[in-house]
Design an enzyme around this catalytic site. Sequence first.
Site, PDB file in Angstrom:
ATOM      1  N   CYS A 270      40.799  35.802  34.565  1.00 35.44           N
ATOM      2  CA  CYS A 270      41.059  34.366  34.602  1.00 35.44           C
ATOM      3  C   CYS A 270      42.210  34.017  33.677  1.00 35.44           C
ATOM      4  O   CYS A 270      42.774  34.867  32.983  1.00 35.44           O
ATOM      5  CB  CYS A 270      39.816  33.574  34.170  1.00 35.44           C
ATOM      6  SG  CYS A 270      38.324  33.925  35.120  1.00 35.44           S
TER       7      CYS A 270
ATOM      8  N   ARG B  51      40.013  30.790  37.702  1.00 36.50           N
ATOM      9  CA  ARG B  51      39.257  32.005  38.000  1.00 36.50           C
ATOM     10  C   ARG B  51      39.888  32.842  39.096  1.00 36.50           C
ATOM     11  O   ARG B  51      40.233  32.338  40.168  1.00 36.50           O
ATOM     12  CB  ARG B  51      37.821  31.648  38.404  1.00 36.50           C
ATOM     13  CG  ARG B  51      36.951  32.892  38.593  1.00 36.50           C
ATOM     14  CD  ARG B  51      35.558  32.550  39.037  1.00 36.50           C
ATOM     15  NE  ARG B  51      34.750  33.768  39.124  1.00 36.50           N
ATOM     16  CZ  ARG B  51      33.764  33.963  39.972  1.00 36.50           C
ATOM     17  NH1 ARG B  51      33.440  33.014  40.836  1.00 36.50           N
ATOM     18  NH2 ARG B  51      33.099  35.107  39.988  1.00 36.50           N
TER      19      ARG B  51
ATOM     20  N   ILE C 229      36.246  38.397  40.732  1.00 39.17           N
ATOM     21  CA  ILE C 229      36.127  39.852  40.907  1.00 39.17           C
ATOM     22  C   ILE C 229      34.659  40.276  40.923  1.00 39.17           C
ATOM     23  O   ILE C 229      34.217  41.035  41.777  1.00 39.17           O
ATOM     24  CB  ILE C 229      36.859  40.611  39.774  1.00 39.17           C
ATOM     25  CG1 ILE C 229      38.328  40.175  39.679  1.00 39.17           C
ATOM     26  CG2 ILE C 229      36.752  42.117  39.987  1.00 39.17           C
ATOM     27  CD1 ILE C 229      39.194  40.573  40.830  1.00 39.17           C
ATOM     28  N   ILE C 230      33.881  39.804  39.911  1.00 42.41           N
ATOM     29  CA  ILE C 230      32.461  40.096  39.778  1.00 42.41           C
ATOM     30  C   ILE C 230      31.672  38.822  40.047  1.00 42.41           C
ATOM     31  O   ILE C 230      32.037  37.743  39.559  1.00 42.41           O
ATOM     32  CB  ILE C 230      32.143  40.628  38.360  1.00 42.41           C
ATOM     33  CG1 ILE C 230      32.965  41.894  38.068  1.00 42.41           C
ATOM     34  CG2 ILE C 230      30.645  40.903  38.202  1.00 42.41           C
ATOM     35  CD1 ILE C 230      32.629  43.085  38.928  1.00 42.41           C
TER      36      ILE C 230
ATOM     37  N   ASN D  19      38.628  35.462  29.904  1.00 43.21           N
ATOM     38  CA  ASN D  19      39.639  36.158  30.695  1.00 43.21           C
ATOM     39  C   ASN D  19      39.451  37.646  30.468  1.00 43.21           C
ATOM     40  O   ASN D  19      39.525  38.115  29.333  1.00 43.21           O
ATOM     41  CB  ASN D  19      41.040  35.724  30.259  1.00 43.21           C
ATOM     42  CG  ASN D  19      42.142  36.551  30.902  1.00 43.21           C
ATOM     43  OD1 ASN D  19      41.964  37.101  31.986  1.00 43.21           O
ATOM     44  ND2 ASN D  19      43.282  36.649  30.231  1.00 43.21           N
TER      45      ASN D  19
ATOM     46  N   GLU E 206      37.426  41.556  31.707  1.00 44.98           N
ATOM     47  CA  GLU E 206      36.263  42.212  32.301  1.00 44.98           C
ATOM     48  C   GLU E 206      35.451  42.879  31.197  1.00 44.98           C
ATOM     49  O   GLU E 206      36.016  43.505  30.300  1.00 44.98           O
ATOM     50  CB  GLU E 206      36.686  43.285  33.322  1.00 44.98           C
ATOM     51  CG  GLU E 206      37.457  42.774  34.523  1.00 44.98           C
ATOM     52  CD  GLU E 206      36.621  41.953  35.486  1.00 44.98           C
ATOM     53  OE1 GLU E 206      35.367  41.984  35.387  1.00 44.98           O
ATOM     54  OE2 GLU E 206      37.212  41.276  36.348  1.00 44.98           O
TER      55      GLU E 206
ATOM     56  N   GLY F 103      47.770  54.010  34.575  1.00 39.76           N
ATOM     57  CA  GLY F 103      47.742  55.080  33.583  1.00 39.76           C
ATOM     58  C   GLY F 103      48.148  54.658  32.192  1.00 39.76           C
ATOM     59  O   GLY F 103      48.381  55.523  31.333  1.00 39.76           O
TER      60      GLY F 103
END
Length: 639
Positions: A2, A47, A50-51, A72, A74, A359
């Site tokens: 977010c 927002r 995602i979840i 904001n 995860e 990566g």
Amino acid sequence: MCGVAGIVSTSPPDPEHVRMMCRLIAHRGPDGEGFHTDAHAALGMRRLAIIDVAGGDQPVYNEDGTVAAVFNGEIYNFAELRERLVGRGHRFTTNSDTEVLVHLYEEHGEDLVGHLRGMFAFAIWDAARRRLLLARDRVGKKPLYYRQAGTSLSFASELKALVADPSVPRELDPVALHHYLTYQYVPAPWSIYRGIAKLPPGHLLVWDQGNVRLRRYWKLDFTPRRVHSEREASAQVRQLLLDATRVRMVSERPLGAFLSGGIDSSAVVAAMARLSDQPVKTFCIGFDDQRYDERSYAATVARRYGTDHHEFVVAGSSALEVLPTVTRHFDEPFADSSAIPSFFVAELSRRHVTVVLNGDGGDECFGGYRRYAYMKRVGRMQAPDPLRGVLSRIGSALAQGRSGPRVRRVGRGLRLLGETPQHRYASLMSYFTSEGKEALYTEAMQEQVAGVDSYELVGQAFDTSRADEDVNRLMDVDVNTYLPGDLLVKVDITTMAHSLEARSPFLDHHLMEWAAGLPGRWKVDGQVTKALLKKAMAPWLPSELLHRPKAGFGVPLADWLRCELRPLAHDLLTDHTARSRGLFRPEVVRGLLQDHDEGRDRSTRLWSLLQFELWHRTCAESSCDTATAAPATAQGYRG
């Protein structure tokens, strides 16, 4: 993922202003918005779902509504945390990761951050105590800016949301500019504007009824690990990478990976392929100049793992077209030229997925930069104290001279031999030297930064490192400077510009802390960088990829500045608007314009000046609203 914004004050804040702030960062969260307002706080968020896509709206609250949070990022261990909190009697109303924050706060107060595994920038408002808690993740994957004005404090995920307030003066901070010209980014805690700061990585900020305090809650631990052999360590690398990748593949939206053809992104794709029953979607950027094009290496990995592979080729004309938009998204000067291909690969990826793994962090965990090996080699040739000053003066004279690129390289080498390790490493990381900036600055600018040494930023990180080995200390310096100031800013801004979430398995703090405790010789062995990671990846990746020279994410910058970008650079850096700022000597700028095709150093310095001028015209002098970008012409910027 977010964007967040808010205001807290001892007097009632304006909720409409917070709504305006959130509109300016709508690209970070196109799927919805949410707000909280009371007598002393106005919080808002945009927002990117995602979840718990259906039910995970924000703000979230505790059981009695006295604690609110906007978030904001995860939290990858939210399921375990939720189970533990339910066991202690807490009640949840959503299945999102965000809701664990308010209940962890009830249990642990500001120490809740020690329980989080993930990337984050969040605000928790405790209405009963009239207290705001701001926090940023350990290494700075998610940004957070703030401004204190009297007993009020405002914050936002992006700088544009703060400077949109007409009462905020857009006053250039000359010290921030001074540091930017050295490193090509504005390091925390500075922002390019006076009075606005970045919350540093691994830090908390507490606003308590008008009083503010900051506290660092995390620093990389270099306690030696008990690993009996490199073979055992290699197996552990694979296991930790698989675990870090697994938790980052949890998503209700389509997921893929950046694949550059380097070891780090290839290792992540290999891990994803082992954890997925579907082909991994991979995305790669290339150039029509073979010196910079790594698509063949990426394609080799893509074929090995049967990925759904996508490519895009960046040309100089494409860079010119996208430059205004990129500049506006960054909000402050940023001169890492790989932001251009990063922007394009994010755009390509967003056509297919909402989440990508990358990566980032592999070099800082396992010793991937050639400068680490160089520092080891030069350290063995340490000049005696009486000779240091002589070598430094001779080297500086040669490096600043006009005798050609070879002589300048010799001069830089002599100068480095005469420096302390801290100063030497700062020199390797710099683009404008102290002497170069002194020559560039007008007298007025020189007065404003008198006594400010940009190299001290690296020196402080060097001196406060907990590492007791040279190579590990260098990596720790990068974790505290280059990684959060340059690499993570670049990835966050370019991905969120396209409403794309980027996740970095190598930056999992469990993996980072384990790797930090390994011997430096396992990471940089002579001139072999990333030695342990290469051994660990031998069963996963082709030999020709593991043992090729490191290329980085380079771009044909010198060619672009000679061709497509030359008219823009010349017009913008020499016109009346640029000269009237009174910051840089016009004759020095003209010299860079005339000589930039002689080598990489002059090209990067010219690029830094061009990026500053573009920023000034697109952001400092007008709205940084990313919905309105000027055309990529000098006339467009004069607009």
